[in-house]
Design a protein around this motif. Structure first.
Motif, PDB file in Angstrom:
ATOM      1  N   SER A 186       0.821  -1.211   0.000  1.00 31.10           N
ATOM      2  CA  SER A 186       0.000   0.000   0.000  1.00 31.10           C
ATOM      3  C   SER A 186       0.851   1.255   0.000  1.00 31.10           C
ATOM      4  O   SER A 186       2.069   1.212   0.170  1.00 31.10           O
ATOM      5  CB  SER A 186      -0.903  -0.009   1.234  1.00 31.10           C
ATOM      6  OG  SER A 186      -0.146   0.321   2.403  1.00 31.10           O
ATOM      7  N   ASP A 187       0.186   2.409  -0.200  1.00 33.64           N
ATOM      8  CA  ASP A 187       0.791   3.700   0.065  1.00 33.64           C
ATOM      9  C   ASP A 187       0.687   3.961   1.572  1.00 33.64           C
ATOM     10  O   ASP A 187       0.292   3.084   2.350  1.00 33.64           O
ATOM     11  CB  ASP A 187       0.044   4.784  -0.721  1.00 33.64           C
ATOM     12  CG  ASP A 187       0.267   4.630  -2.227  1.00 33.64           C
ATOM     13  OD1 ASP A 187       1.284   4.016  -2.604  1.00 33.64           O
ATOM     14  OD2 ASP A 187      -0.569   5.120  -3.007  1.00 33.64           O
ATOM     15  N   LEU A 188       1.051   5.180   1.990  1.00 29.57           N
ATOM     16  CA  LEU A 188       0.908   5.523   3.405  1.00 29.57           C
ATOM     17  C   LEU A 188      -0.570   5.471   3.795  1.00 29.57           C
ATOM     18  O   LEU A 188      -1.438   6.059   3.125  1.00 29.57           O
ATOM     19  CB  LEU A 188       1.456   6.925   3.663  1.00 29.57           C
ATOM     20  CG  LEU A 188       2.962   7.044   3.934  1.00 29.57           C
ATOM     21  CD1 LEU A 188       3.346   8.494   4.094  1.00 29.57           C
ATOM     22  CD2 LEU A 188       3.372   6.239   5.146  1.00 29.57           C
ATOM     23  N   VAL A 189      -0.872   4.722   4.857  1.00 34.58           N
ATOM     24  CA  VAL A 189      -2.233   4.628   5.367  1.00 34.58           C
ATOM     25  C   VAL A 189      -2.195   4.854   6.872  1.00 34.58           C
ATOM     26  O   VAL A 189      -1.157   4.672   7.517  1.00 34.58           O
ATOM     27  CB  VAL A 189      -2.864   3.259   5.037  1.00 34.58           C
ATOM     28  CG1 VAL A 189      -3.020   3.081   3.545  1.00 34.58           C
ATOM     29  CG2 VAL A 189      -2.017   2.131   5.611  1.00 34.58           C
ATOM     30  N   PHE A 190      -3.345   5.252   7.452  1.00 36.92           N
ATOM     31  CA  PHE A 190      -3.426   5.485   8.888  1.00 36.92           C
ATOM     32  C   PHE A 190      -3.849   4.207   9.578  1.00 36.92           C
ATOM     33  O   PHE A 190      -4.890   3.628   9.267  1.00 36.92           O
ATOM     34  CB  PHE A 190      -4.425   6.602   9.181  1.00 36.92           C
ATOM     35  CG  PHE A 190      -4.465   6.996  10.642  1.00 36.92           C
ATOM     36  CD1 PHE A 190      -3.467   7.816  11.175  1.00 36.92           C
ATOM     37  CD2 PHE A 190      -5.455   6.520  11.475  1.00 36.92           C
ATOM     38  CE1 PHE A 190      -3.504   8.171  12.513  1.00 36.92           C
ATOM     39  CE2 PHE A 190      -5.480   6.884  12.804  1.00 36.92           C
ATOM     40  CZ  PHE A 190      -4.492   7.708  13.341  1.00 36.92           C
ATOM     41  N   GLY A 191      -3.007   3.702  10.506  1.00 34.72           N
ATOM     42  CA  GLY A 191      -3.300   2.479  11.245  1.00 34.72           C
ATOM     43  C   GLY A 191      -4.274   2.760  12.361  1.00 34.72           C
ATOM     44  O   GLY A 191      -4.002   3.583  13.244  1.00 34.72           O
ATOM     45  N   GLY A 192      -5.414   2.052  12.365  1.00 33.45           N
ATOM     46  CA  GLY A 192      -6.421   2.288  13.372  1.00 33.45           C
ATOM     47  C   GLY A 192      -5.960   1.902  14.765  1.00 33.45           C
ATOM     48  O   GLY A 192      -6.291   2.563  15.742  1.00 33.45           O
ATOM     49  N   ALA A 241      15.259   9.300   0.091  1.00 29.52           N
ATOM     50  CA  ALA A 241      13.842   9.403   0.452  1.00 29.52           C
ATOM     51  C   ALA A 241      13.072   8.364  -0.351  1.00 29.52           C
ATOM     52  O   ALA A 241      13.459   7.986  -1.461  1.00 29.52           O
ATOM     53  CB  ALA A 241      13.303  10.806   0.179  1.00 29.52           C
ATOM     54  N   ILE A 242      11.969   7.904   0.242  1.00 29.26           N
ATOM     55  CA  ILE A 242      11.079   6.944  -0.413  1.00 29.26           C
ATOM     56  C   ILE A 242       9.681   7.554  -0.401  1.00 29.26           C
ATOM     57  O   ILE A 242       9.181   7.954   0.654  1.00 29.26           O
ATOM     58  CB  ILE A 242      11.081   5.592   0.316  1.00 29.26           C
ATOM     59  CG1 ILE A 242      12.506   5.010   0.358  1.00 29.26           C
ATOM     60  CG2 ILE A 242      10.136   4.616  -0.377  1.00 29.26           C
ATOM     61  CD1 ILE A 242      12.584   3.740   1.185  1.00 29.26           C
ATOM     62  N   ALA A 243       9.073   7.653  -1.593  1.00 27.85           N
ATOM     63  CA  ALA A 243       7.729   8.220  -1.725  1.00 27.85           C
ATOM     64  C   ALA A 243       6.788   7.160  -2.268  1.00 27.85           C
ATOM     65  O   ALA A 243       7.193   6.276  -3.030  1.00 27.85           O
ATOM     66  CB  ALA A 243       7.750   9.433  -2.654  1.00 27.85           C
ATOM     67  N   ASP A 244       5.516   7.271  -1.851  1.00 25.71           N
ATOM     68  CA  ASP A 244       4.545   6.295  -2.333  1.00 25.71           C
ATOM     69  C   ASP A 244       4.037   6.701  -3.717  1.00 25.71           C
ATOM     70  O   ASP A 244       4.559   7.635  -4.348  1.00 25.71           O
ATOM     71  CB  ASP A 244       3.395   6.131  -1.328  1.00 25.71           C
ATOM     72  CG  ASP A 244       2.596   7.415  -1.138  1.00 25.71           C
ATOM     73  OD1 ASP A 244       2.727   8.335  -1.966  1.00 25.71           O
ATOM     74  OD2 ASP A 244       1.832   7.492  -0.158  1.00 25.71           O
ATOM     75  N   LYS A 279       9.274  -2.080  -7.762  1.00 30.06           N
ATOM     76  CA  LYS A 279       8.348  -2.986  -8.435  1.00 30.06           C
ATOM     77  C   LYS A 279       6.903  -2.756  -7.994  1.00 30.06           C
ATOM     78  O   LYS A 279       5.975  -3.121  -8.695  1.00 30.06           O
ATOM     79  CB  LYS A 279       8.754  -4.442  -8.172  1.00 30.06           C
ATOM     80  CG  LYS A 279      10.085  -4.818  -8.799  1.00 30.06           C
ATOM     81  CD  LYS A 279      10.429  -6.263  -8.540  1.00 30.06           C
ATOM     82  CE  LYS A 279      11.755  -6.626  -9.195  1.00 30.06           C
ATOM     83  NZ  LYS A 279      12.139  -8.035  -8.935  1.00 30.06           N
ATOM     84  N   ASP A 280       6.703  -2.131  -6.813  1.00 30.89           N
ATOM     85  CA  ASP A 280       5.354  -1.903  -6.309  1.00 30.89           C
ATOM     86  C   ASP A 280       4.867  -0.492  -6.598  1.00 30.89           C
ATOM     87  O   ASP A 280       3.809  -0.083  -6.116  1.00 30.89           O
ATOM     88  CB  ASP A 280       5.320  -2.165  -4.803  1.00 30.89           C
ATOM     89  CG  ASP A 280       5.626  -3.614  -4.474  1.00 30.89           C
ATOM     90  OD1 ASP A 280       4.822  -4.460  -4.872  1.00 30.89           O
ATOM     91  OD2 ASP A 280       6.661  -3.893  -3.849  1.00 30.89           O
ATOM     92  N   GLY A 281       5.622   0.305  -7.373  1.00 25.80           N
ATOM     93  CA  GLY A 281       5.161   1.621  -7.765  1.00 25.80           C
ATOM     94  C   GLY A 281       5.650   2.756  -6.901  1.00 25.80           C
ATOM     95  O   GLY A 281       5.327   3.910  -7.159  1.00 25.80           O
ATOM     96  N   TRP A 282       6.409   2.478  -5.838  1.00 28.28           N
ATOM     97  CA  TRP A 282       7.001   3.563  -5.066  1.00 28.28           C
ATOM     98  C   TRP A 282       8.122   4.209  -5.861  1.00 28.28           C
ATOM     99  O   TRP A 282       8.618   3.651  -6.838  1.00 28.28           O
ATOM    100  CB  TRP A 282       7.568   3.037  -3.756  1.00 28.28           C
ATOM    101  CG  TRP A 282       6.534   2.557  -2.777  1.00 28.28           C
ATOM    102  CD1 TRP A 282       5.175   2.606  -2.921  1.00 28.28           C
ATOM    103  CD2 TRP A 282       6.795   1.920  -1.521  1.00 28.28           C
ATOM    104  NE1 TRP A 282       4.562   2.057  -1.833  1.00 28.28           N
ATOM    105  CE2 TRP A 282       5.537   1.631  -0.943  1.00 28.28           C
ATOM    106  CE3 TRP A 282       7.929   1.603  -0.813  1.00 28.28           C
ATOM    107  CZ2 TRP A 282       5.419   1.019   0.296  1.00 28.28           C
ATOM    108  CZ3 TRP A 282       7.810   0.998   0.421  1.00 28.28           C
ATOM    109  CH2 TRP A 282       6.570   0.709   0.972  1.00 28.28           C
ATOM    110  N   THR A 283       8.561   5.385  -5.378  1.00 23.06           N
ATOM    111  CA  THR A 283       9.688   6.075  -6.002  1.00 23.06           C
ATOM    112  C   THR A 283      10.786   6.268  -4.955  1.00 23.06           C
ATOM    113  O   THR A 283      10.530   6.796  -3.871  1.00 23.06           O
ATOM    114  CB  THR A 283       9.259   7.443  -6.555  1.00 23.06           C
ATOM    115  OG1 THR A 283       8.219   7.240  -7.523  1.00 23.06           O
ATOM    116  CG2 THR A 283      10.444   8.139  -7.218  1.00 23.06           C
ATOM    117  N   VAL A 284      11.986   5.803  -5.295  1.00 18.65           N
ATOM    118  CA  VAL A 284      13.150   5.961  -4.414  1.00 18.65           C
ATOM    119  C   VAL A 284      13.999   7.108  -4.955  1.00 18.65           C
ATOM    120  O   VAL A 284      14.302   7.149  -6.158  1.00 18.65           O
ATOM    121  CB  VAL A 284      13.969   4.659  -4.356  1.00 18.65           C
ATOM    122  CG1 VAL A 284      15.264   4.896  -3.579  1.00 18.65           C
ATOM    123  CG2 VAL A 284      13.150   3.563  -3.707  1.00 18.65           C
TER     124      VAL A 284
END
Length: 806
Positions: free
Chosen positions: A151-157, A205-208, A264-269
Motif C-alpha cells: 500500500s501507500d501511506l495509510v493510517f493504522g487504526g 527518500a522513499i515516496a509512495d 516494483k510496487d510503484g514507489w519512487t526511491v
C-alpha cells in the motif's frame, strides 16, 4: 662552358628567436587549449559520474527496498497457508502470527475482505476488540487480483499513526476471504537507507505512488507524510519511465542533483545531494587552470628568447668550420653548447667507421641465419619463382621422414598431395603482383612410411635491394595433432547438438557457458537468453540447495548422477536426471563442469501410476476377499444342501470374477453397463442371440457399482433359469436402461423384463439372492413386479456427476 663560381647570398628568412618564439607559442597555446578542452571534458565526465552515482544510489536503494518487501511478502505467503486459517481457528493462528511478527519485527493483522473488520492484530492480545475500518485499496486489490499488494501511506487504526501495509490473500476452499497484512514502520526503511549512505554525502527518500514521503534519511520527522511536488510531478510525467536523474529544487529550496528509481510496487526511491557539493571540485580545477596557464606564459617567453640566442651562436660557429669541406679535409669536431650541433659533426666524422661495422655485421647475420635455418624447430622450404625446391632444412626432412640426402633428390610433386599441389599457385601470383605480402595454407604431405602429414605453410617472397623477386620462403608447421583434435571436437559438438538430452557446460562458479538444442527444447530458453546466467536460474526457489550441492561435488572432481526438480522458462517444474562430470585442465584441476539433464517426467508418471495401481489393487483384493467371505457365509445359510451350496456359491463366485475382470481391463476405473450385462448373463444362456435383448445409451459405471450390480444381474439371471422365462425353450430376457437428470443429479433406470415364461409370483422364502437384488447395489431403489408374463425388476441407481474438463 665556364661554371659560375660566384658566391650566392643567403636567402632572407626569419631569425631563430622569432621562430622559437612562434614555436613555443604554437606549442603552449594548443596545449593550453587542449588542457581547457580536457578540463571541460573532465567537467562533463564528473557531472556524468555524479549523475551516474545518483542513479546507481537510487537503483541500489530501490533494489534493497524491493528485496525487503519481497522477503516480507514471501514470509506472509507462507504464513497464509496455515491450516489454522482453513478451519477459522484464529486463536491458534494468533500464536503463529505473533511468533512470525516478533521474527519480522513488525505487527501482523488479519482483515475480513467483505466487512473490513480486523480479525487478529498482534499489537494487542488475542480477543481484544478490534476496529472495523472501511474497505481500503489494499483489500480491493487483493480481492480483485488474488495477489500480494503493497500500500501507500495509510493510517493504522490500532497503531494510531501513518504506516505502510504489505498484504497477501488468504484463500479458504478456493475463495479469497481475508488478507494477511504486515504493518511496516518507516523506521525499518530508514535503517535500509542508512546502510546505503556510509559517507553521509547523499540524502535518500522513499515516496509512495501519490508522492507522499514514506521515509527520509535526513529530517524524517519534518517531511514524513508530505507530498514532494517534484516527485509527484515526475510520477505524472514519467509514464513508462522507471528511472532518471535531474537537477531540481528540493523541499528545502536547495538546488540538488537527484536520481530516482521506481520500485516494483510503484514507489519512487530518490537519492539527492546539493549541486554545490557536486560542482565544487570542478570550479577549483578551473581556477587552478587559469592561474597555472598565466604563469606558464609569463615564464616561457623570456626563457625562449634566451636560448634562441645561444642556438644561433652555435650554428654560426659550425657554419664557419664547415667551409673546410670544399677542400676535402676532415671537418673537426665542434664543441658547442648545443648537443644537436655536436652530434652533426660527430656523425660526419664517424660515417666511414659505421659503414665498415655494418658490413661486418651483415656477414655475421648471414652466418647466424644459415645456422638457424638448419637447426630450426619448424620446417623451411626455399623455392624458386616456379615452385621448385632450392633448399630444405633438416626439420622439414624429418617431418616427412626422409634424410637430408634423400630430400635433395625429391621434387614437391613427389611428396605433396595431388589436391594440394596446385593450391598455392594463385596465392604466389598475388604476392608477385604485390596484392598480398604473404599467405598461409594447410597442405598434406606423403610421409616416407606411408602416413600423411598435415602442415600449415606460411609463404612470403624474398627480393633484392632493387625490389626484384628472388625466391619464396615458406615456414612449415606440423598441425596433424591439431587437425585430429579439431575433428574430434567437431564430432563431439555434432553429438551434443543432435542429442535429445540437455547438455551444457558451466564454469566452476556455476555460470552457464554452452547450451545445446536439447537444453533449449527441455527448458524453453534460447541460447542467447541463458548463456552467462547462473545455473541456479534453472532451480525453483525451494531447490537452490540441490544446485549448490551439484556444483560443490563437481568442483571436487566427482562424476555422479542425481535426480532433482528444475524450473523451465514458463515457470513450470520438471523432473530431470542430472549427470555432472568435471572438466580437467592440464594440471589435472577442475576448470569447468559438463552437465547432462534427462527428462524423466514419463518415468516418474508411470512410477506414480504403478504405486497408485498397487495400492488400488491391495484395496480391491481386500474388498474382494471380504465379498467372497460374505457370499460364502450367506450362501451357506440359505442353501438346503451341500450340492445346492456348491452350485450357488460357484455361480456367484464366477459373477464376482467376471466383474473383477472387467475392472482389471479398465485399471479399476469402472465398467461399461453393456459390458457388465454381457459378462454376467451371456455365459448362462444356451442361445444368447434369441434369449437376450438389451438397449440403452453408453453408461460408464464407477468401480464401486460394477461388482454389486454384476452380482444382482447374476441373481436375476439365475432365478430366470430356475423359475422364470429362461426355464422354457421360448423364454427370453429384455433389458432396457436410460439416464435421467433432475436438479443437476444423474440417475440410471434399468428395467429387467422376462418374456415367454411361466407367470411370476412372489416367493414364499427369500434367500441371499433376494438380498443381493433388493439391497446389494449401494444407493439403488429396487421394485419387483410379478406379472403373468414374468418378472419385471426396475432399478434406479444414482450416478456420479460428470467431471468438467477445464
Amino acid at each position: 662552358m665556364i661554371e659560375n663560381t660566384a658566391k650566392l647570398a643567403p636567402a632572407k628568412g626569419r631569425s631563430i628567436s622569432d621562430l622559437l618564439t612562434l614555436l613555443v607559442l604554437s606549442i603552449l597555446l594548443p596545449l593550453l587549449a587542449f588542457s581547457a578542452l580536457v578540463l571541460w571534458r573532465i567537467t562533463e565526465v564528473e557531472q556524468a559520474r555524479a549523475e551516474q552515482e545518483a542513479g546507481m544510489a537510487a537503483n541500489t536503494l530501490a533494489q534493497d527496498v524491493d528485496r525487503e518487501l519481497r522477503g516480507i511478502t514471501a514470509t506472509l505467503s507462507g504464513l497464509s497457508s496455515s491450516p489454522a486459517l482453513q478451519t477459522n481457528d484464529y486463536k491458534t493462528f494468533y500464536s503463529q502470527a505473533d511468533e512470525v511478527a516478533r521474527m519480522l519485527g513488525m505487527p501482523l493483522l488479519v482483515r475480513d475482505l467483505k466487512s473490513g473488520r480486523q480479525l487478529i492484530n498482534t499489537r494487542v492480545a488475542f480477543g481484544t476488540a478490534l476496529p472495523t475500518n472501511p474497505i481500503v485499496e489494499l483489500d480491493q486489490s487483493i480481492a480483485a487480483t488474488r495477489a500480494p499488494y503493497v500500500s501507500d501511506l495509510v493510517f493504522g487504526g490500532v497503531a494510531q499513526r501513518l504506516l505502510v501495509s504489505v498484504g497477501v490473500p488468504i484463500t479458504v476452499n478456493g475463495e479469497v476471504t481475508a488478507s494477511l497484512v504486515a504493518s511496516v514502520e518507516p523506521e525499518r526503511l530508514i535503517a535500509i537507507m542508512k546502510e546505503q549512505n556510509p559517507t553521509g554525502n547523499w540524502t535518500f527518500a522513499i515516496a509512495d505512488r501519490k508522492g507522499a514521503i514514506i521515509a527520509r534519511s535526513v529530517d524524517h520527522e519534518k517531511f514524513f507524510g508530505k507530498v514532494a511536488p517534484n516527485v509527484a510531478k515526475g510520477l505524472a510525467q514519467a509514464g513508462a519511465a522507471q528511472a532518471g536523474v535531474h537537477r531540481v529544487v528540493n523541499l528545502e529550496g536547495v538546488n540538488v542533483l537527484r536520481g530516482y528509481r521506481s520500485t516494483k510496487d510503484g514507489w519512487t526511491v530518490v537519492a539527492f545531494t546539493p549541486v554545490n557539493v557536486v560542482d565544487f571540485p570542478v570550479r577549483q580545477s578551473w581556477l587552478s587552470f587559469v592561474a597555472v596557464g598565466g604563469l606558464v606564459l609569463a615564464f616561457a617567453l623570456p626563457i625562449t628568447l634566451h636560448f634562441a640566442g645561444r642556438i644561433a651562436r652555435s650554428i654560426r660557429e659550425v657554419a664557419d668550420h664547415a667551409t673546410t669541406l670544399e677542400r676535402g679535409d676532415v671537418v673537426p669536431l665542434v664543441a658547442s653548447g648545443v648537443n644537436e650541433v655536436n652530434e652533426v659533426a660527430a656523425i660526419v666524422h664517424n660515417a666511414s667507421l659505421t659503414i665498415r661495422q655494418r658490413t661486418r655485421s651483415l656477414a655475421e647475420s648471414a652466418a647466424r641465419f644459415r645456422s638457424a635455418f638448419d637447426q630450426a624447430a619448424v620446417g623451411f622450404e626455399q623455392t624458386d619463382l616456379n615452385g621448385r625446391w632450392i633448399m630444405l632444412n633438416n626439420r622439414f626432412c624429418e617431418m616427412i621422414g626422409y634424410t637430408s640426402a634423400e630430400c635433395e633428390r625429391l621434387k614437391p610433386a613427389d611428396v605433396t598431395h595431388p589436391d594440394d599441389y596446385f593450391a598455392e599457385g594463385p596465392s604466389r601470383e598475388a604476392i608477385l603482383r604485390g596484392d598480398i605480402p604473404s599467405f598461409t595454407i594447410e597442405k598434406r604431405f606423403f610421409k616416407k612410411d606411408g602416413g600423411v602429414l598435415r602442415a600449415r605453410s606460411t609463404c612470403s617472397l624474398v627480393s633484392d635491394v632493387d625490389g626484384k623477386p628472388l625466391y619464396f620462403v615458406a615456414v612449415v608447421e606440423d598441425v596433424t595433432a591439431d587437425y585430429q583434435a579439431r575433428a574430434a571436437t567437431a564430432r563431439l559438438a555434432a553429438l551434443v547438438q543432435a542429442s535429445n538430452d540437455a547438455i551444457i557446460s558451466v564454469t566452476k562458479d556455476g555460470a552457464i557457458e554452452t547450451w545445446n538444442p536439447g537444453a533449449q527444447r527441455l527448458f524453453g530458453y534460447e541460447r542467447a537468453d541463458i548463456v552467462g546466467s547462473e545455473m541456479a536460474a534453472l532451480a525453483p526457489d525451494l531447490n537452490q540447495f540441490d544446485i549448490a550441492e551439484l556444483l560443490e561435488r563437481g568442483q571436487k572432481g566427482e562424476a555422479f548422477r542425481n535426480e532433482t526438480v528444475l524450473r523451465r522458462k514458463d515457470g513450470t517444474t520438471i523432473h530431470v536426471a542430472v549427470g555432472v562430470s568435471p572438466i580437467l585442465g592440464k594440471d589435472n584441476t577442475v576448470t569447468a563442469l559438463s552437465v547432462t539433464m534427462e527428462d524423466i517426467r514419463d518415468r516418474r508418471m508411470w512410477e506414480s501410476q504403478l504405486i497408485l495401481l498397487n495400492r488400488e489393487l491391495q484395496h480391491r483384493v481386500k474388498n474382494s476377499l471380504a465379498v467372497v467371505q460374505s457370499i460364502a457365509n450367506q450362501t451357506l445359510r440359505s442353501s438346503p444342501s451341500p450340492a445346492a451350496f456348491h452350485t450357488a456359491f460357484l455361480g456367484r463366485l464366477q459373477a464376482l470374477s467376471a466383474a473383477n475382470d472387467l475392472l482389471l481391463q479398465t485399471t479399476w476405473t469402472g465398467g461399461d453397463l453393456g459390458s457388465i450385462i454381457e459378462r454376467q448373463i451371456m455365459p448362462l444362456l444356451s442361445k444368447p442371440k434369441h434369449q437376450l435383448r438389451k438397449s440403452g445409451p453408453d453408461v460408464a459405471l464407477p468401480a464401486e457399482l460394477t461388482v454389486p450390480l454384476g452380482l444382482a444381474l447374476h441373481e436375476l439371471a439365475t432365478n430366470a433359469l430356475k423359475y422364470g422365462s429362461l426355464s422354457t425353450a421360448k423364454g427370453s430376457i429384455e433389458i432396457n436402461w436410460m439416464v435421467t437428470i433432475a436438479d443437476g443429479k444423474r440417475t440410471l433406470r434399468l428395467v429387467w423384463s422376462e418374456l415367454g415364461g411361466p407367470p411370476a409370483h412372489d416367493p414364499e422364502r427369500k434367500g441371499f439372492g433376494s438380498i443381493l437384488i433388493n439391497r446389494g447395489v449401494p444407493g439403488a431403489t429396487v421394485e419387483q413386479k410379478f406379472t403373468a408374463n414374468g418378472l419385471v425388476c426396475v432399478m434406479d441407481l444414482p450416478l456420479p456427476e460428470i467431471e468438467k474438463v477445464a
